[in-house]
Structure formats: structure tokens, C-alpha cells
Write an enzyme that holds these catalytic residues in place. Structure first.
Site, PDB file in Angstrom:
ATOM      1  N   GLU A 107     -11.351  -9.983 -11.371  1.00 60.66           N
ATOM      2  CA  GLU A 107     -11.541  -9.538  -9.985  1.00 60.66           C
ATOM      3  C   GLU A 107     -10.203  -9.470  -9.260  1.00 60.66           C
ATOM      4  O   GLU A 107      -9.275 -10.217  -9.583  1.00 60.66           O
ATOM      5  CB  GLU A 107     -12.449 -10.533  -9.247  1.00 60.66           C
ATOM      6  CG  GLU A 107     -13.885 -10.073  -9.076  1.00 60.66           C
ATOM      7  CD  GLU A 107     -14.051  -8.922  -8.077  1.00 60.66           C
ATOM      8  OE1 GLU A 107     -13.083  -8.188  -7.779  1.00 60.66           O
ATOM      9  OE2 GLU A 107     -15.176  -8.746  -7.597  1.00 60.66           O
ATOM     10  N   ASP A 108     -10.131  -8.611  -8.260  1.00 61.92           N
ATOM     11  CA  ASP A 108      -8.937  -8.559  -7.418  1.00 61.92           C
ATOM     12  C   ASP A 108      -8.913  -9.719  -6.427  1.00 61.92           C
ATOM     13  O   ASP A 108      -7.906 -10.374  -6.242  1.00 61.92           O
ATOM     14  CB  ASP A 108      -8.835  -7.203  -6.688  1.00 61.92           C
ATOM     15  CG  ASP A 108     -10.116  -6.828  -5.929  1.00 61.92           C
ATOM     16  OD1 ASP A 108     -11.147  -7.532  -6.049  1.00 61.92           O
ATOM     17  OD2 ASP A 108     -10.083  -5.813  -5.213  1.00 61.92           O
ATOM     18  N   ASP A 111     -13.664 -13.283  -1.933  1.00 63.22           N
ATOM     19  CA  ASP A 111     -13.658 -13.438  -0.477  1.00 63.22           C
ATOM     20  C   ASP A 111     -14.871 -14.290  -0.101  1.00 63.22           C
ATOM     21  O   ASP A 111     -14.787 -15.520  -0.097  1.00 63.22           O
ATOM     22  CB  ASP A 111     -13.690 -12.027   0.123  1.00 63.22           C
ATOM     23  CG  ASP A 111     -13.572 -12.004   1.631  1.00 63.22           C
ATOM     24  OD1 ASP A 111     -13.110 -12.999   2.210  1.00 63.22           O
ATOM     25  OD2 ASP A 111     -13.931 -10.981   2.242  1.00 63.22           O
ATOM     26  N   PHE A 160      -6.673  -9.618   6.131  1.00 62.79           N
ATOM     27  CA  PHE A 160      -7.098  -8.477   5.322  1.00 62.79           C
ATOM     28  C   PHE A 160      -5.907  -7.929   4.568  1.00 62.79           C
ATOM     29  O   PHE A 160      -4.918  -7.509   5.156  1.00 62.79           O
ATOM     30  CB  PHE A 160      -7.753  -7.386   6.176  1.00 62.79           C
ATOM     31  CG  PHE A 160      -8.541  -6.440   5.318  1.00 62.79           C
ATOM     32  CD1 PHE A 160      -9.805  -6.785   4.864  1.00 62.79           C
ATOM     33  CD2 PHE A 160      -7.990  -5.236   4.893  1.00 62.79           C
ATOM     34  CE1 PHE A 160     -10.524  -5.934   4.032  1.00 62.79           C
ATOM     35  CE2 PHE A 160      -8.698  -4.378   4.051  1.00 62.79           C
ATOM     36  CZ  PHE A 160      -9.966  -4.733   3.624  1.00 62.79           C
ATOM     37  N   ARG A 173      -4.280   1.509  -2.333  1.00 60.94           N
ATOM     38  CA  ARG A 173      -4.419   0.882  -3.660  1.00 60.94           C
ATOM     39  C   ARG A 173      -3.124   0.956  -4.468  1.00 60.94           C
ATOM     40  O   ARG A 173      -2.883   0.134  -5.345  1.00 60.94           O
ATOM     41  CB  ARG A 173      -5.532   1.570  -4.461  1.00 60.94           C
ATOM     42  CG  ARG A 173      -6.931   1.358  -3.896  1.00 60.94           C
ATOM     43  CD  ARG A 173      -7.970   1.746  -4.936  1.00 60.94           C
ATOM     44  NE  ARG A 173      -9.300   1.932  -4.378  1.00 60.94           N
ATOM     45  CZ  ARG A 173     -10.172   0.958  -4.140  1.00 60.94           C
ATOM     46  NH1 ARG A 173      -9.863  -0.287  -4.412  1.00 60.94           N
ATOM     47  NH2 ARG A 173     -11.364   1.225  -3.633  1.00 60.94           N
TER      48      ARG A 173
HETATM   49  P1  IMP Z   1     -16.785 -10.813  -1.684  1.00 60.99           P
HETATM   50  O1  IMP Z   1     -18.094 -10.373  -2.266  1.00 60.99           O
HETATM   51  O2  IMP Z   1     -16.889 -11.062  -0.206  1.00 60.99           O
HETATM   52  O3  IMP Z   1     -16.174 -11.989  -2.411  1.00 60.99           O
HETATM   53  O4  IMP Z   1     -15.807  -9.584  -1.740  1.00 60.99           O
HETATM   54  C1  IMP Z   1     -15.236  -9.171  -2.881  1.00 60.99           C
HETATM   55  C2  IMP Z   1     -14.733  -7.758  -2.731  1.00 60.99           C
HETATM   56  O5  IMP Z   1     -14.442  -7.414  -1.374  1.00 60.99           O
HETATM   57  C3  IMP Z   1     -13.425  -7.629  -3.468  1.00 60.99           C
HETATM   58  O6  IMP Z   1     -13.624  -7.274  -4.803  1.00 60.99           O
HETATM   59  C4  IMP Z   1     -12.704  -6.578  -2.660  1.00 60.99           C
HETATM   60  O7  IMP Z   1     -13.013  -5.299  -3.173  1.00 60.99           O
HETATM   61  C5  IMP Z   1     -13.237  -6.701  -1.251  1.00 60.99           C
HETATM   62  N1  IMP Z   1     -12.319  -7.456  -0.361  1.00 60.99           N
HETATM   63  C6  IMP Z   1     -12.456  -8.701   0.105  1.00 60.99           C
HETATM   64  N2  IMP Z   1     -11.423  -9.063   0.879  1.00 60.99           N
HETATM   65  C7  IMP Z   1     -10.589  -8.011   0.889  1.00 60.99           C
HETATM   66  C8  IMP Z   1      -9.302  -7.774   1.500  1.00 60.99           C
HETATM   67  O8  IMP Z   1      -8.691  -8.606   2.208  1.00 60.99           O
HETATM   68  N3  IMP Z   1      -8.749  -6.558   1.264  1.00 60.99           N
HETATM   69  C9  IMP Z   1      -9.360  -5.602   0.493  1.00 60.99           C
HETATM   70  N4  IMP Z   1     -10.544  -5.779  -0.097  1.00 60.99           N
HETATM   71  C10 IMP Z   1     -11.159  -6.977   0.092  1.00 60.99           C
HETATM   72 MG    MG Z   2     -12.699  -3.138  -2.586  1.00 58.83          MG
END
Ligand code: IMP
Ligand code: MG
Length: 182
Positions: A107-108, A111, A160, A173
Site C-alpha cells: 500500500e502507499d 490512513d 494530505f 502521482r
Molecule cells: P484509508 O482507507 O483511509 O486507510 O485510505 C487509504 C487510501 O486513501 C490510500 O491508499 C490512498 O489512496 C488514500 N489516501 C489516504 N491519505 C492520503 C493522502 O494524504 N494523500 C493521498 N491519498 C491518500
Molecule cells: Mg488514492
């Protein structure tokens, strides 16, 4: 290092640097070395979560010295904005089975944790031998559900971030570093 780009609205936006390209590549090498050690004598299936982790996965794969194959999982969890919808939609599924395989979910960013929690649940139904998570970034401040991150690049504040695969509304990206939009 600063990066300016014309936004859709026509104004210019400054992208501050949170993590430089050099910091990222050094950490990716360390993660690759740790993964190589931990899976010695085995082979790995890297599951790259699209689109955000494509840059990280490409660098990480080259930092791992093991026989491995790469699968892509397309997921949409964000709309055009910057807040989680909490809804995870699969837009592209794995092409090959993972039954009996050692799987590394790449995963990137973690969050809220909702995406990884959902994907782990989904992948476990396919009976892999093992499954671990590798994420470049973690924002613990926004965690909604506890998820295990076996290999983590960096813990960051609740800001962010964009670049190195991460987007805002599909833009940024291709930034070679992790920047912040404030
Ligand atoms: P989660 O389900 O809230 O953990 O979100 C995961 C996904 O949200 C990641 O794979 C990202 O694609 C996107 N995301 C969460 N935070 C950021 C951020 O700060 N910048 C860009 N994308 C984010
Ligand atoms: Mg994303």
C-alpha cells in the site's frame, strides 16, 4: 525542493517537501532487505494496490532479492476530494490465484485503515499461506480500525500528502518525492 503546478482552477499551488526522493529510496532499500531476509528460501506474491502504490511497488520489487510475482488490485476509496468515503470498490481483481502463496500486500498509505482492513478480509478468503502488509506511509492520527503493518516506511502527521504515486484528484502521482498540500 519545491514544485509548482497550475491547478484546474488556474491558480498556482506550492507543494512543500515532506520526504525527499533520497530519503524514500534509502528507506525502500531497507524495507526490501528486511523482506528478503524474512522470506529467505521462499517466493513471494506482491499485491500492489492501484493506483497509489504503483511507484512504491516498482521500487520495492527491485529492492527484494527473491523470486516473486506481482499482482495488481485496483481499489477506489476516495472520490475527487481529500476525505475517505469509507467505501472500498474493487476496480481490478487479481489475475492469478494466491492459494498457498506467501502474499505481501503493498500500500502507499494507511490512513483510516479501512482499505487495508477490507483488502485483508478479501484476500484471506482466497487461502494464501500467509499475508503481510507493507505500507510506505502511515497516518496514525486518523486510524479508525487497527490494521497490522508488518513493514512500514514512514509514520507521518495528519497532512494530505501527494507524490511518489499518491494523488489528489489523480494529479501529482509523478512527483518524485512526497509533498504536502497545505
Ligand atoms: P484509508 O482507507 O483511509 O486507510 O485510505 C487509504 C487510501 O486513501 C490510500 O491508499 C490512498 O489512496 C488514500 N489516501 C489516504 N491519505 C492520503 C493522502 O494524504 N494523500 C493521498 N491519498 C491518500
Ligand atoms: Mg488514492
Amino acid at each position: 525542493m519545491a514544485y509548482r503546478r497550475d491547478s484546474n482552477a488556474g491558480s498556482t499551488e506550492e507543494v512543500g517537501t515532506l520526504l525527499t526522493a533520497a530519503q524514500i529510496i534509502e528507506r525502500v532499500r531497507e524495507l526490501g532487505a528486511a523482506i528478503t531476509r524474512d522470506y529467505e528460501g521462499r517466493s513471494l506474491v506482491m499485491v500492489c494496490v492501484l493506483k497509489g502504490s504503483f511507484v512504491f511497488a516498482a521500487d520495492l520489487a527491485r529492492a527484494i532479492s527473491l523470486p516473486l510475482r506481482i499482482e495488481f488490485l485496483g481499489v477506489r476509496s476516495y472520490g475527487q476530494g481529500t476525505t475517505s468515503s469509507g467505501v472500498v470498490q474493487i476496480t481490478h481483481d487479481l489475475e492469478q490465484p494466491i492459494e498457498g502463496e506467501d502474499v505481501l500486500l503493498v500500500e502507499d498509505i494507511v490512513d483510516t485503515g479501512l482499505t487495508v482492513a477490507h483488502l485483508l478480509e478479501l484476500l484471506r478468503t482466497r487461502l494464501p499461506r500467509s499475508i503481510k502488509v507493507c505500507s510506505l506511509l502511515h497516518k496514525p492520527a486518523r486510524s479508525c480500525t487497527p490494521v497490522p503493518i508488518d513493514y512500514l516506511g514512514f509514520t507521518i502527521e495528519d497532512r494530505f500528502v501527494v507524490g511518489y504515486g499518491l494523488d489528489r484528484a489523480e494529479v501529482y502521482r509523478n512527483l518524485p518525492y512526497i509533498g504536502v498540500l497545505d
